[in-house]
Motif scaffolding. Sequence first.
Motif, PDB file in Angstrom:
ATOM      1  N   GLY A  96       0.821  -1.208   0.000  1.00  0.00           N
ATOM      2  CA  GLY A  96       0.000   0.000   0.000  1.00  0.00           C
ATOM      3  C   GLY A  96       0.851   1.253   0.000  1.00  0.00           C
ATOM      4  O   GLY A  96       0.560   2.226  -0.716  1.00  0.00           O
ATOM      5  N   TYR A  97       1.925   1.244   0.785  1.00  0.00           N
ATOM      6  CA  TYR A  97       2.830   2.394   0.853  1.00  0.00           C
ATOM      7  C   TYR A  97       3.481   2.641  -0.516  1.00  0.00           C
ATOM      8  O   TYR A  97       3.540   3.777  -1.001  1.00  0.00           O
ATOM      9  CB  TYR A  97       3.893   2.126   1.917  1.00  0.00           C
ATOM     10  N   VAL A  98       3.955   1.583  -1.151  1.00  0.00           N
ATOM     11  CA  VAL A  98       4.632   1.702  -2.447  1.00  0.00           C
ATOM     12  C   VAL A  98       3.659   2.135  -3.540  1.00  0.00           C
ATOM     13  O   VAL A  98       3.989   2.980  -4.388  1.00  0.00           O
ATOM     14  CB  VAL A  98       5.324   0.373  -2.807  1.00  0.00           C
ATOM     15  N   HIS A  99       2.453   1.568  -3.562  1.00  0.00           N
ATOM     16  CA  HIS A  99       1.463   1.996  -4.537  1.00  0.00           C
ATOM     17  C   HIS A  99       1.164   3.487  -4.380  1.00  0.00           C
ATOM     18  O   HIS A  99       1.021   4.211  -5.364  1.00  0.00           O
ATOM     19  CB  HIS A  99       0.178   1.187  -4.386  1.00  0.00           C
ATOM     20  N   ALA A 100       1.047   3.942  -3.140  1.00  0.00           N
ATOM     21  CA  ALA A 100       0.796   5.368  -2.911  1.00  0.00           C
ATOM     22  C   ALA A 100       1.985   6.204  -3.371  1.00  0.00           C
ATOM     23  O   ALA A 100       1.806   7.302  -3.922  1.00  0.00           O
ATOM     24  CB  ALA A 100       0.504   5.618  -1.436  1.00  0.00           C
ATOM     25  N   GLU A 106      -3.751   8.459  -9.245  1.00  0.00           N
ATOM     26  CA  GLU A 106      -4.538   7.482  -9.999  1.00  0.00           C
ATOM     27  C   GLU A 106      -5.486   6.732  -9.072  1.00  0.00           C
ATOM     28  O   GLU A 106      -6.664   6.535  -9.393  1.00  0.00           O
ATOM     29  CB  GLU A 106      -3.587   6.506 -10.697  1.00  0.00           C
ATOM     30  N   MET A 107      -5.009   6.308  -7.919  1.00  0.00           N
ATOM     31  CA  MET A 107      -5.834   5.595  -6.956  1.00  0.00           C
ATOM     32  C   MET A 107      -6.986   6.463  -6.468  1.00  0.00           C
ATOM     33  O   MET A 107      -8.136   6.015  -6.377  1.00  0.00           O
ATOM     34  CB  MET A 107      -4.977   5.136  -5.776  1.00  0.00           C
ATOM     35  N   ASP A 108      -6.683   7.721  -6.149  1.00  0.00           N
ATOM     36  CA  ASP A 108      -7.705   8.629  -5.634  1.00  0.00           C
ATOM     37  C   ASP A 108      -8.770   8.900  -6.698  1.00  0.00           C
ATOM     38  O   ASP A 108      -9.971   8.893  -6.410  1.00  0.00           O
ATOM     39  CB  ASP A 108      -7.031   9.925  -5.197  1.00  0.00           C
ATOM     40  N   PHE A 109      -8.319   9.161  -7.907  1.00  0.00           N
ATOM     41  CA  PHE A 109      -9.262   9.396  -8.997  1.00  0.00           C
ATOM     42  C   PHE A 109     -10.159   8.178  -9.210  1.00  0.00           C
ATOM     43  O   PHE A 109     -11.385   8.291  -9.346  1.00  0.00           O
ATOM     44  CB  PHE A 109      -8.498   9.730 -10.280  1.00  0.00           C
ATOM     45  N   ARG A 110      -9.555   7.004  -9.218  1.00  0.00           N
ATOM     46  CA  ARG A 110     -10.341   5.796  -9.498  1.00  0.00           C
ATOM     47  C   ARG A 110     -11.362   5.525  -8.405  1.00  0.00           C
ATOM     48  O   ARG A 110     -12.455   5.034  -8.683  1.00  0.00           O
ATOM     49  CB  ARG A 110      -9.399   4.599  -9.676  1.00  0.00           C
ATOM     50  N   ARG A 111     -11.026   5.800  -7.163  1.00  0.00           N
ATOM     51  CA  ARG A 111     -12.026   5.551  -6.124  1.00  0.00           C
ATOM     52  C   ARG A 111     -13.190   6.539  -6.245  1.00  0.00           C
ATOM     53  O   ARG A 111     -14.312   6.224  -5.865  1.00  0.00           O
ATOM     54  CB  ARG A 111     -11.421   5.564  -4.732  1.00  0.00           C
ATOM     55  N   HIS A 112     -12.932   7.739  -6.767  1.00  0.00           N
ATOM     56  CA  HIS A 112     -14.036   8.658  -7.035  1.00  0.00           C
ATOM     57  C   HIS A 112     -14.913   8.129  -8.177  1.00  0.00           C
ATOM     58  O   HIS A 112     -16.134   8.279  -8.156  1.00  0.00           O
ATOM     59  CB  HIS A 112     -13.513  10.052  -7.370  1.00  0.00           C
ATOM     60  N   VAL A 113     -14.280   7.505  -9.164  1.00  0.00           N
ATOM     61  CA  VAL A 113     -15.049   6.901 -10.251  1.00  0.00           C
ATOM     62  C   VAL A 113     -15.929   5.782  -9.717  1.00  0.00           C
ATOM     63  O   VAL A 113     -17.141   5.744  -9.959  1.00  0.00           O
ATOM     64  CB  VAL A 113     -14.112   6.362 -11.355  1.00  0.00           C
ATOM     65  N   THR A 114     -15.343   4.838  -9.013  1.00  0.00           N
ATOM     66  CA  THR A 114     -16.100   3.674  -8.562  1.00  0.00           C
ATOM     67  C   THR A 114     -17.183   4.043  -7.558  1.00  0.00           C
ATOM     68  O   THR A 114     -18.150   3.294  -7.380  1.00  0.00           O
ATOM     69  CB  THR A 114     -15.169   2.615  -7.952  1.00  0.00           C
ATOM     70  N   SER A 115     -17.035   5.194  -6.901  1.00  0.00           N
ATOM     71  CA  SER A 115     -18.049   5.649  -5.951  1.00  0.00           C
ATOM     72  C   SER A 115     -19.072   6.579  -6.596  1.00  0.00           C
ATOM     73  O   SER A 115     -20.002   7.026  -5.904  1.00  0.00           O
ATOM     74  CB  SER A 115     -17.379   6.377  -4.775  1.00  0.00           C
ATOM     75  N   GLY A 116     -18.921   6.901  -7.877  1.00  0.00           N
ATOM     76  CA  GLY A 116     -19.813   7.871  -8.506  1.00  0.00           C
ATOM     77  C   GLY A 116     -19.659   9.249  -7.889  1.00  0.00           C
ATOM     78  O   GLY A 116     -20.647   9.948  -7.639  1.00  0.00           O
ATOM     79  N   ARG A 117     -18.404   9.671  -7.684  1.00  0.00           N
ATOM     80  CA  ARG A 117     -18.131  10.947  -7.013  1.00  0.00           C
ATOM     81  C   ARG A 117     -17.146  11.798  -7.818  1.00  0.00           C
ATOM     82  O   ARG A 117     -16.403  12.591  -7.259  1.00  0.00           O
ATOM     83  CB  ARG A 117     -17.569  10.684  -5.616  1.00  0.00           C
ATOM     84  N   ALA A 369      -2.755  -0.592  -9.072  1.00  0.00           N
ATOM     85  CA  ALA A 369      -2.506   0.361  -8.004  1.00  0.00           C
ATOM     86  C   ALA A 369      -3.819   0.588  -7.259  1.00  0.00           C
ATOM     87  O   ALA A 369      -4.826   0.941  -7.856  1.00  0.00           O
ATOM     88  CB  ALA A 369      -1.981   1.672  -8.575  1.00  0.00           C
ATOM     89  N   GLY A 370      -3.802   0.345  -5.966  1.00  0.00           N
ATOM     90  CA  GLY A 370      -5.012   0.444  -5.167  1.00  0.00           C
ATOM     91  C   GLY A 370      -5.547  -0.893  -4.707  1.00  0.00           C
ATOM     92  O   GLY A 370      -6.455  -0.940  -3.871  1.00  0.00           O
ATOM     93  N   VAL A 371      -4.986  -1.996  -5.214  1.00  0.00           N
ATOM     94  CA  VAL A 371      -5.473  -3.338  -4.878  1.00  0.00           C
ATOM     95  C   VAL A 371      -4.294  -4.175  -4.394  1.00  0.00           C
ATOM     96  O   VAL A 371      -3.280  -4.282  -5.088  1.00  0.00           O
ATOM     97  CB  VAL A 371      -6.141  -4.010  -6.091  1.00  0.00           C
ATOM     98  N   PRO A 372      -4.384  -4.804  -3.225  1.00  0.00           N
ATOM     99  CA  PRO A 372      -3.282  -5.641  -2.752  1.00  0.00           C
ATOM    100  C   PRO A 372      -3.174  -6.934  -3.550  1.00  0.00           C
ATOM    101  O   PRO A 372      -4.155  -7.428  -4.117  1.00  0.00           O
ATOM    102  CB  PRO A 372      -3.655  -5.914  -1.286  1.00  0.00           C
ATOM    103  N   GLY A 373      -1.967  -7.493  -3.558  1.00  0.00           N
ATOM    104  CA  GLY A 373      -1.746  -8.758  -4.243  1.00  0.00           C
ATOM    105  C   GLY A 373      -1.350  -8.570  -5.694  1.00  0.00           C
ATOM    106  O   GLY A 373      -1.140  -7.467  -6.187  1.00  0.00           O
TER     107      GLY A 373
END
Length: 883
Positions: A96-100, A106-117, A369-373
Amino acid sequence: MSKPPSSPYATDDDAPRGPSVGRKIGITLYSVLAGVVVLALIAVGFVVYTVQRSFPQLSGEVAVAGLDDQVTVQRDGLGIPTITADSTHDLFFSQGYVHAQDRFWEMDFRRHVTSGRVSELFGESQLETDRFLRTLGWREIAEQEVEALGDTERAYYEAYADGVNAYLAEHDGPDASFEYAVLGLQNSGYEIEPWAPADSVAWLKAMAWDLRSNIEDETERAVIAPGFTQAEIDELYPAYPFDRNPVIVPEISTVPAMGTVPDIAEDGEGETTDADTEADTETEPSASIEWTEVNDVVAAVSTLVGGVGEGIGSNSWVVSGDLTESGMPLLANDPHLGASLPSVWHQIQLKCADVSDECPFDVAGFGFAGVPGVIIGHNDRVAWGFTNLTTDVTDLYLEKIEGDSYWYDGALVPLEERTETLKVAGGEDVELSIRSTVNGPIVSGLTDDLTAIADEPFTGTDGTVTAPTAAPDGEYAVSLKWTALEPGTTATAIFALNTARDFDDFRGAAAQFDVPAQNLVYADVEGNIGYQTPGKLPIRGAGDGSMPQPGWDSTYAWQGFIPFEELPVVYNPEEGYIVTANNAIVGDEYPHFLTRDWDYGWRAARITEMLQRRIANGPLTAEDLLAVQADNHSFIGVRLTAAYLDVTTGDDETDAALDLLREWDGQNAADSPAAAYANVLWDTLARNVFVEERQNPVPLGDQGRMFLVVDTLLDDPESPWWTNEALGVSGMTDMLKRSAIDARERLTAIQGDNPSRWNWGSLHALPLVNETFGTSGIAPIEWLFNRGPFAVGGGSSVVNATGWSLGSDFATVTVPSMRMVVDLADFDASGWNHLTGTSGHTFHPNYIDQTEAWQRAELTPWAFTSDAVDAATVDALVLTPGN
């Protein structure tokens, strides 16, 4: 087994660093005021300071609160990290630290997409896409999936989120990414929220959307149904050519008995879409940035999650050691996704310092980026790859609505309703009312096509297209059913794949991998190869899902899901290889209906042909598999060349262009004049036959389908499709001549009148457009984030699958998003590459440093063992427990 004597991959010294910043891409509309403001801001000093302040620390030592023990992050020259930790908590915390570090914007933008925000970031221009996404409810479903996780898996997601938040605790705003400085020009009050496990899980919904099945074809058929006969629709949407192109599982196979397969949820729902959209931009007086508005909401959603474009698909194949030089299997994979910058993939290796039951990970590959594993890759025993299954997991239903109720089995049933609030940057909150039936959320009224289906409804039951009969009173609406709209288990399946030790473990993971529906190929260090259809595939009632179905009649409802033990599987086939390329999985004898809308198998046929030819010449090597991945053979180009062998137009310049085809090798090479003309000719012919001046133009859609349609028509010179009276064309020969002349004139207008200077690569070039600021409407900002265009070969339904939109232009929109060849004899002899680079930070050395290798279809060495990783290490960062 020993390592092959020579590697087909570039050495570290050869690793491309990518070209300098490219010119602005796409349409830019900006005001004088905005230009002045931004030009002032991008003065050299500002850019250097603000951009570089967010570059991550890659070496030395950093104390991080939340770690239990020391963790080492080694990076090679491409910035690819290998994380070594003593516990799973520290391993996923550090991921998580490395992805950030690499990709947080990119992670922040995508979570706004998936949340409809998305409107919270960019204002009211994104309201329509937010309405659509909020109606589907991805975030709510993700939260339910997190609640259902087992203790172990939930701990992984929580550790990952803690690692992201540990990075954010020390890096806020422009210190996290340059994009926040640009966002502040319009949305200065934006604050980054902490990361949560549901933010990770929700992205799996977005990828399920990106890897949709046949909803586009279903929608197209429903929209055109009023203007075409059943026979015409059958011609435009033909059945899979089982007589000429291969299936993945030629006969029902048996495999060794499995252990207990985890239970799978018993219900589901869904949605899909395509992207290739014209952007309208409008200026808000108070804003410096003119955010793109998209006039097709479904396309907009695809654009936001990465864009699927034309011909979404993938290739994978696995070859037994009986056919290889090393005596061990080789596995190749190249998933085809919408081109994006940064690439959807992030390469990584996750290593437990001492692999044990308590810390079982030693895995490397491609993740999000944003997903573990790791999503696709290999561990120390098995390798796996994915291609899109293309089975039908989405259905549209016609509903009859009366007031706040809908009809179901002769009774009025209250609609499920909920109200949500959309927050809008720079504007007032907007209330959204969402209604659902037993079949799923109502989506008509949200997009033009889905609304058109409700306005002029047609249904399909067994492949036939008819107006609905015996419909109750009320107004029509359209609802959507999709397997991804119910809680699933893919979030758990990732870790089961990562730790699989044998085919039994692999199948257990596949049973939990419910959405997106994927073909899974397998190889292991014991020499076994295999294939498994995974997940949650519906059993339908009276209808086949190829057209909207009567939602008021439960006989058309899904009846459950195909039992996992009845899904197609292959283990060590006699042929010694397995090929998947989105082609039909099984023949008509399979007892369960899967879809009418397979990819039509041109790539699968070509891959199989090339493998068989190379096998006949001797044992296969990794270099052979890479050569297949890079193949540019164009079926439709060769077919048109044959059709034009005896055609002359009487126009000297056009006949000279046709002579190019007669000498062409059929390869869509980037520097080929003949390939340029062949593809323009194909596009022009398709337009002239099906679109130009027709009262009822045909959606050209997927090129693989249109290949089969035109291939069939070329054997039927008397078909009425060849006549287009509005163009003054009558019959096949007349149509071929007219299209040849039109194509030559089009290409001359684009690339000049000297055929020797024509080339497919620049015509078909790939623009790398940043998924947010790359379409801001401000030229200097777009220049900061976009790169390219890059000349590429390949094409649609070509193994080197650089897809483009028929009837639009020739720019590449879908790509082999990554390529890998895994050598089970020596993992360090494997190779990998993806479209852009590890970093999401513009101007970072790893922003697009893999693009030139991707452009040439080359792979770089993939270090896996500790010695190989140590030898490849350029930077090493030690994370230590902090206060």
